[in-house]
Design a protein around this motif. Structure first.
Motif, PDB file in Angstrom:
ATOM      1  N   CYS A  45       0.834  -1.212   0.000  1.00 10.22           N
ATOM      2  CA  CYS A  45       0.000   0.000   0.000  1.00 10.22           C
ATOM      3  C   CYS A  45       0.866   1.259   0.000  1.00 10.22           C
ATOM      4  CB  CYS A  45      -0.928   0.006   1.214  1.00 10.22           C
ATOM      5  SG  CYS A  45      -2.229  -1.240   1.159  1.00 10.22           S
ATOM      6  N   GLU A  49       0.844   4.180  -2.732  1.00 12.45           N
ATOM      7  CA  GLU A  49       0.629   5.570  -2.329  1.00 12.45           C
ATOM      8  C   GLU A  49       1.742   6.475  -2.851  1.00 12.45           C
ATOM      9  OE1 GLU A  49       0.109   8.174   1.798  1.00 12.45           O
ATOM     10  OE2 GLU A  49       0.109   5.985   1.872  1.00 12.45           O
ATOM     11  N   ILE A  78     -12.254  -1.127   3.275  1.00 10.56           N
ATOM     12  CA  ILE A  78     -11.661  -0.086   2.424  1.00 10.56           C
ATOM     13  C   ILE A  78     -12.750   0.799   1.822  1.00 10.56           C
ATOM     14  CG2 ILE A  78     -10.329   0.380   0.337  1.00 10.56           C
ATOM     15  CD1 ILE A  78      -8.794  -2.196   0.809  1.00 10.56           C
ATOM     16  N   GLU A  79     -12.651   2.086   2.076  1.00 10.66           N
ATOM     17  CA  GLU A  79     -13.587   3.044   1.486  1.00 10.66           C
ATOM     18  C   GLU A  79     -12.950   3.827   0.342  1.00 10.66           C
ATOM     19  OE1 GLU A  79     -15.304   5.521   4.451  1.00 10.66           O
ATOM     20  OE2 GLU A  79     -16.175   3.855   5.587  1.00 10.66           O
ATOM     21  N   ASP A  80     -11.636   3.994   0.395  1.00 12.69           N
ATOM     22  CA  ASP A  80     -10.936   4.729  -0.658  1.00 12.69           C
ATOM     23  C   ASP A  80     -11.038   3.973  -1.978  1.00 12.69           C
ATOM     24  OD1 ASP A  80      -8.790   6.892  -1.389  1.00 12.69           O
ATOM     25  OD2 ASP A  80      -7.968   4.984  -2.116  1.00 12.69           O
ATOM     26  N   GLU A  81     -11.533   4.640  -3.010  1.00 13.20           N
ATOM     27  CA  GLU A  81     -11.798   3.997  -4.300  1.00 13.20           C
ATOM     28  C   GLU A  81     -10.529   3.438  -4.938  1.00 13.20           C
ATOM     29  OE1 GLU A  81     -14.879   5.443  -7.460  1.00 13.20           O
ATOM     30  OE2 GLU A  81     -12.970   6.410  -7.938  1.00 13.20           O
ATOM     31  N   ARG A  82      -9.486   4.224  -4.940  1.00 11.81           N
ATOM     32  CA  ARG A  82      -8.237   3.801  -5.579  1.00 11.81           C
ATOM     33  C   ARG A  82      -7.638   2.597  -4.860  1.00 11.81           C
ATOM     34  NH1 ARG A  82      -2.636   5.010  -5.232  1.00 11.81           N
ATOM     35  NH2 ARG A  82      -1.590   5.062  -7.278  1.00 11.81           N
ATOM     36  N   LEU A  83      -7.602   2.649  -3.546  1.00 11.60           N
ATOM     37  CA  LEU A  83      -7.035   1.542  -2.775  1.00 11.60           C
ATOM     38  C   LEU A  83      -7.846   0.266  -2.975  1.00 11.60           C
ATOM     39  CD1 LEU A  83      -4.981   0.457  -0.779  1.00 11.60           C
ATOM     40  CD2 LEU A  83      -6.397   1.356   1.092  1.00 11.60           C
ATOM     41  N   LYS A  84      -9.153   0.418  -3.067  1.00 12.82           N
ATOM     42  CA  LYS A  84     -10.006  -0.754  -3.276  1.00 12.82           C
ATOM     43  C   LYS A  84      -9.722  -1.401  -4.628  1.00 12.82           C
ATOM     44  CE  LYS A  84     -14.740  -2.368  -2.714  1.00 12.82           C
ATOM     45  NZ  LYS A  84     -16.105  -2.004  -2.255  1.00 12.82           N
TER      46      LYS A  84
END
Length: 243
Positions: A45, A49, A78-84
């Motif tokens: 991650c 990032e 996970i709520e962050d779109e990119r991380l998901k």
């Protein structure tokens, strides 16, 4: 097998020396051999990032079922779109390496609806990853998802990746005859109407691989050779339009 503390020391040393290739490759191997799944994912991650290309994810498949269960568990929070999307893409990549394992289909079945739920994501680059992931682990039921993308996605590279992913499905175990039957007319239609020449070239190249033809070279596509692409377009449409 190294502990988290040992791995942290190695990582910090690598960072100090700007991650020299030889030591970095050894470290990737150590991460995969360890039981420190959370730390391994944390470093991946961090790499995402910071937009680096350290390839720390390359050994996550060595965690096997435990690694997949860990990642699915993390997905739930996970709520962050990119991380998901990046995490889903990581899972798909891992599964593409573990086709021989008895849990492969179990996890593919679990991942596919998550991929489908992300297909209409607005960010084109993230949507590319979802489309590519379908090419790795998609089933017969997912062919229509990709044929829809090749015809209707507003982004030219998404259409190109959809074509490539349909071709990739044949490399990852999907029945080639079924793929040909379900995609022949779609490729004909898409190649006929595609205005972006690079995307058109990718579509032609994907179709020729799937159908065992030789209409265009990779270099002609990459160089966007107008004459060769248009000539190949005519040949491809002629073949693909036959009943």
């Amino acid at each position: 097998m190294l502990s988290k503390e040992n791995l942290e020391v190695l990582y910090n040393e690598l960072a100090e020396h700007e991650f020299p290739d030889g030591e970095r490759i050894k470290f990737i191997d150590e991460l995969g051999a360890s039981n420190e799944l959370a730390y391994h994912y944390e470093l991946i991650c961090k790499e995402w990032e910071e937009d680096k290309d350290l390839y720390l994810d390359r050994s996550f498949d060595r965690h096997g079922r435990d690694g997949l269960e860990f990642l699915f568990d993390r997905l739930n929070g996970i709520e962050d779109e990119r991380l998901k999307v990046f995490t889903v893409y990581l899972i798909a990549g891992i599964l593409s390496k573990l086709r021989h394992m008895d849990f492969y289909f179990e996890f593919c079945k679990k991942l596919n609806p998550i991929l489908a739920s992300l297909l209409e994501i607005n960010d084109n680059t993230l949507r590319h990853k979802i489309i590519i992931a379908f090419g790795w682990i998609g089933s017969v039921n997912d062919i229509d998802i990709l044929t829809n993308k090749i015809l209707a996605d507003e982004d030219s590279l998404c259409r190109a990746w959809a074509a490539s992913s349909l071709m990739q499905m044949s490399f990852f175990g999907l029945n080639q005859d079924i793929l040909r039957e379900k995609t022949k007319s779609v490729f004909a239609q898409a190649i006929n109407v595609e205005k972006d020449l690079y995307t058109c070239g990718i579509m032609i190249k994907s179709a020729q691989t799937l159908f065992g033809k030789k209409w265009i070279s990779a270099s002609a596509v990459e160089n966007i050779d107008i004459k060769k692409i248009e000539k190949a377009r005519k040949s491809a449409i002629r073949f693909l339009s036959k009943g």
